[in-house]
Design an enzyme around this catalytic site. Structure first.
Site, PDB file in Angstrom:
ATOM      1  N   GLU A  21       0.815  -1.176   0.034  1.00 24.65           N
ATOM      2  CA  GLU A  21       0.097  -0.206  -0.066  1.00 24.65           C
ATOM      3  C   GLU A  21       0.827   1.253   0.007  1.00 24.65           C
ATOM      4  OE1 GLU A  21      -2.792  -0.183   3.348  1.00 24.65           O
ATOM      5  OE2 GLU A  21      -3.662  -1.949   2.586  1.00 24.65           O
ATOM      6  N   GLU A  50      -4.733  -9.058   0.639  1.00 28.71           N
ATOM      7  CA  GLU A  50      -5.519  -8.509   1.832  1.00 28.71           C
ATOM      8  C   GLU A  50      -7.029  -8.584   1.493  1.00 28.71           C
ATOM      9  OE1 GLU A  50      -4.364  -5.126   4.224  1.00 28.71           O
ATOM     10  OE2 GLU A  50      -2.029  -5.459   3.911  1.00 28.71           O
TER      11      GLU A  50
END
Ligand code: IFM
Length: 461
Positions: free
Chosen positions: A165, A362
């Protein structure tokens, strides 16, 4: 039965800071530093010192992974733990021992490690001295750290990722005040974003040059943007949100180029970062082998109602709205639940990014201790709410795979309830509950369901 491709990865993800604890950590990350400085900003005033204590308990934990049939698992190596001297790259021997033993334990138990190199954890010394990724010097120090990790563990780790991220430290640290150094400065934000993309590219190119057998990728949090209506203004709003929050990293990291529209917009606001021709070539050259995607919620946007005086953040171009027909997670700030987004992400990667191999790195359903409740008579925690929603998401993923999407696995967030930055332990996502008093791990019902799913490589309708 929803069957998944042979050899599909089933497992979970965590990160170094969120699971290890700081014991014997030779340097501090910004999280240790920030918690010491402002503990009140962290939920329950709980910092990263102990967390899951994986540093001491990794053997016990790998056994728990095996119990629920993981065949793969992602964590990160902490820069501030592995490297003793950032400038020379001298490593900390205890960290080398720890990561070696951890990786070996995973492999011995048939769990393929996916090792990530940066999960929000800038060493505080580099933040204080040079401004972290504000500085290109730190880009090169990151590459040195990556090189050490490849040399030390590359003989056994076959899947590496550079960043998790990467947009989040930009958002948190330079736009919206939820990561250190808590600046609100769009000009610095674009420089940090660019420098991170550069660090990623240099690391990928280094890995390829080292000719280690294995693969390297990056993990992006993709949040599809949906417009309120088909009006030109609403569609434009969704386009802009997608440009800033998805394509800003997807395009340079997967296609080697920055979206032209984004470059023009940044120029218009005098936010163009400093770049060189050589750096842009480096970015163009860096080809990842695979992509990791983190997905939690959709982004719902509409045309801006009141214009901001100047550009402070991407919301200059759109407003958010709440989907009137949406379903929401009452246990997680009423976040919208929208499994179809996963199908849309898969199709986007398939159609616009060369159908690159990717995995769901995720996905998670947050609950809190109250909503999960106490341990039941069967010794488990009843989180059927989570299983039901996960099933819906996996059905959408399965649909995309049937249509040719090149997805090779699913990692759920997370393995054992872990510490989550400013939220610390407020939200729980794990297959195992972490009892904060005793450090005990307690299995949740969803873990039992997942074990069967992994065993069968699929699930019943
Ligand atoms: O805890 C975080 C993780 O570090 C990055 N992805 C989202 C998770 C849950 O908020």
């Amino acid at each position: 039965m929803y069957k998944f491709p042979e050899g599909f990865f089933w497992g979970a993800a965590t990160s170094g800071v969120q699971s290890e604890g700081s014991k014997n950590q030779v340097n501090k990350s910004i999280w240790n530093y920030w918690f010491e400085k402002e503990p009140k900003r962290f939920s329950g005033e709980i910092g990263p010192d102990v967390v899951c204590d994986t540093y001491n308990k990794f053997k016990e934990d790998v056994a728990l992974m095996k119990e629920i049939n993981f065949n793969s698992f992602r964590t990160s190596i902490q820069w501030a733990r592995l490297i003793k001297d950032f400038e020379t790259g001298e490593v900390c021997e205890d960290a080398v021992r720890f990561y070696n033993e951890y990786i070996d334990e995973l492999l011995k138990n048939g769990v393929e490690p996916i090792i990530n190199l940066y999960h929000f954890d800038m060493p505080s010394e580099l933040q204080e001295k040079f401004g972290g990724f504000e500085s290109k010097k730190v880009v090169n120090l990151f590459v040195l750290f990556a090189q050490k990790a490849f040399e030390l563990f590359g003989d056994r780790v076959k899947y590496w990722t550079t960043f998790n991220e990467p947009i989040v430290p930009v958002e948190g640290g330079y736009l919206y005040d939820f990561h250190y150094p808590n600046k609100k400065d769009p000009k610095l934000a674009t420089q940090v974003a660019y420098n991170i993309i550069l660090a990623h590219a240099k690391t990928v190119n280094l890995y390829k040059n080292m000719k280690i057998s294995g693969e390297i990728g990056v993990i992006l949090n993709l949040t599809p943007s949906y417009s309120r209506s088909n009006s030109e203004e609403d569609l434009k709003a969704a386009y802009m949100a997608d440009l800033f929050f998805n394509r800003s990293f997807l395009d340079p990291m997967l296609k080697g180029e920055f979206p032209k529209d984004l470059c023009e917009i940044l120029k218009e606001h005098n936010l163009t970062p400093e770049t060189t021709k050589e750096e842009l070539k480096e970015i163009e050259k860096a080809k990842v082998d695979f992509l990791g995607v983190n997905y939690y919620v959709p982004r719902r946007v509409k045309a801006k109602e009141k214009k901001d005086e100047k550009f402070n953040n991407p919301e200059y171009y759109f407003d958010y709205y709440i989907n009137p027909d949406g379903r929401f997670n009452p246990y997680r700030d009423n976040n919208e639940i929208y499994p179809v987004a996963l199908y849309d992400i898969a199709k986007n990667v398939q159609e616009n990014y060369g159908n690159i191999p990717w995995y769901l790195a995720e996905i998670g359903i947050a609950m809190d201790l109250n909503s999960e409740g106490d341990v039941k008579e069967d010794g488990l925690i009843d989180d059927t709410f989570r299983t039901d929603l996960m099933k819906e998401h996996f059905i959408q993923l399965h649909r995309a795979i049937e249509e040719g999407s090149n997805c090779f696995g699913v990692h759920q967030w997370t393995f054992i309830d872990c510490w989550s930055w400013l939220n610390s332990f407020k939200r729980r996502y794990g297959f195992y509950r972490l009892d904060l008093e005793t450090g005990k791990r307690i299995k949740k019902k969803h873990g039992v369901w997942f074990a069967q799913l992994a065993k069968d490589n699929g699930f019943e309708k």
